[in-house]
Enzyme design. Structure first.
Site, PDB file in Angstrom:
ATOM      1  N   HIS A  45       0.866  -1.225  -0.107  1.00 37.54           N
ATOM      2  CA  HIS A  45      -0.011  -0.095  -0.012  1.00 37.54           C
ATOM      3  C   HIS A  45       0.891   1.313  -0.010  1.00 37.54           C
ATOM      4  CE1 HIS A  45      -3.322  -2.656   0.960  1.00 37.54           C
ATOM      5  NE2 HIS A  45      -2.598  -3.224   2.130  1.00 37.54           N
TER       6      HIS A  45
HETATM    7  O1  RIB Z   1      -4.691  -0.349   5.013  1.00 39.83           O
HETATM    8  C1  RIB Z   1      -3.435  -0.127   4.762  1.00 39.83           C
HETATM    9  C2  RIB Z   1      -2.767   0.958   5.678  1.00 39.83           C
HETATM   10  O2  RIB Z   1      -3.018   0.550   6.772  1.00 39.83           O
HETATM   11  C3  RIB Z   1      -1.189   0.901   5.214  1.00 39.83           C
HETATM   12  O3  RIB Z   1      -0.779   2.272   5.612  1.00 39.83           O
HETATM   13  C4  RIB Z   1      -0.768  -0.030   6.256  1.00 39.83           C
HETATM   14  O4  RIB Z   1       0.613   0.254   6.602  1.00 39.83           O
HETATM   15  C5  RIB Z   1      -1.635   0.153   7.444  1.00 39.83           C
HETATM   16  O5  RIB Z   1      -1.208   1.335   8.163  1.00 39.83           O
END
Ligand code: RIB
Ligand code: CA
Length: 310
Positions: free
Chosen positions: A238
């Site tokens: 992500h």
């Molecule tokens: O949903 C994904 C996010 O939540 C990313 O930033 C991961 O590191 C968690 O913080």
């Protein structure tokens, strides 16, 4: 010209990949890391940020942020990132200490001293950024832009409606969305299309540098959550999407939408509600990323990781 950023993070395995990419890319001037509660409690995310910067051999100041969300009870994502936030991977011992200045004070001072020049990148719950926006009314007009990994126009990953970063502090997210300075949202709609497949990670194998080996080590446990939850054989990285976009926006396709955050407790708590027909006149008008050239993204990532020397 370099993009000057403050990266607000909750390391976190994918945060670590974003930090590693950022610190190997001349297109970005990382003015500081501010750390928030999130994937794991602040005490751990802070130590992870310090340990990563030490491991990467970078002189970047790290600032202690908030320990809990604005209103809701704290949650974490240790089920995804492990109890230490890095999939159980142990970084070498380090002597780095956080800067004595609080994260919120650093954000305000750095942005107000450089009006129009500093971008805020939020890749964890948005509590620090929301507090800075509330403490300094002029911050919204002085910041160059706010970019986040967070939200989902489609299904969430923490509840059916909500993605973790927004669900962990929906009220902070609403402050950021309503600030008028959020420009680009990297939600699950795009990050679930940037999977770290074996083929995309192959260039890291045998690269012979400790950062490449660290990334591969993270993937082993991180992959487990995606296999168990989605039946996927590859994890989503992500946060790294935001830094890759800062380096090469052409990697991504975005759509201009109106988006607002639902802060009503209930099944949609923390949901980012998207309106592609722009009917909701008071919701944030932002660019939502929907597609990515994932092969090029990982090729960029591998090429930058190759720059690290042991
Ligand atoms: O949903 C994904 C996010 O939540 C990313 O930033 C991961 O590191 C968690 O913080
Ligand atoms: Ca994160």
């Amino acid at each position: 010209m370099k993009k000057k950023i403050i990266l607000d993070c909750d390391p976190g395995i994918d945060d670590a990949l974003a930090i590693a990419l950022c610190c190997a890319s001349d297109e970005i001037e990382l003015r500081g890391l501010t750390v928030t509660h999130g994937n794991v409690p602040l005490s751990q995310t802070l130590d992870n940020a310090l340990g990563l910067i030490s491991f990467l051999g970078r002189d970047v100041e790290v600032y202690r942020g908030t320990t809990r969300p604005l209103i809701r009870k704290p949650i974490d994502a240790s089920n995804v990132h492990g109890n230490n936030g890095l999939g159980g991977v142990r970084l070498p011992l380090h002597s780095r200490k956080p800067n004595s200045k609080r994260a919120v004070d650093f954000i305000i001072e750095e942005v107000m001293a450089n009006p129009g020049e500093i971008s805020l990148f939020g890749i964890g719950p948005l509590t620090n950024i929301a507090l800075a926006l509330r403490m300094e009314p002029m911050l919204a007009s002085a910041v160059a832009e706010i970019v986040i990994m967070g939200g989902a126009i489609g299904e969430g990953n923490t509840t059916p409606a909500a993605e973790f970063n927004l669900y962990a502090d929906p009220h902070a997210a609403r402050v950021v969305f309503e600030s008028g300075r959020l420009t680009t949202m990297f939600g699950l709609d795009v990050t679930h299309r940037a999977l770290a497949t074996a083929e995309r990670l192959a260039p890291l194998k045998g690269m012979g540098n400790k950062v490449a080996d660290l990334v591969l080590g993270f993937m082993e446990s991180y992959q487990g959550f995606y296999a168990d939850t989605y039946g996927w054989d590859s994890p989503a990285i992500h946060d790294m999407c935001t830094i890759a976009w800062a380096i090469d926006p052409s990697l991504f396709q975005t759509k201009r939408m109106r988006v607002e955050v639902d802060t009503n407790e209930g099944p949609n708590f923390g949901r980012s509600v998207g309106d592609s027909l722009l009917r909701s006149t008071d919701a944030a008008l932002i660019d939502v990323a929907f597609d990515v050239d994932a092969d090029r993204l990982f090729a960029l990532f591998a090429a930058r990781i190759a720059r690290y020397r042991n």
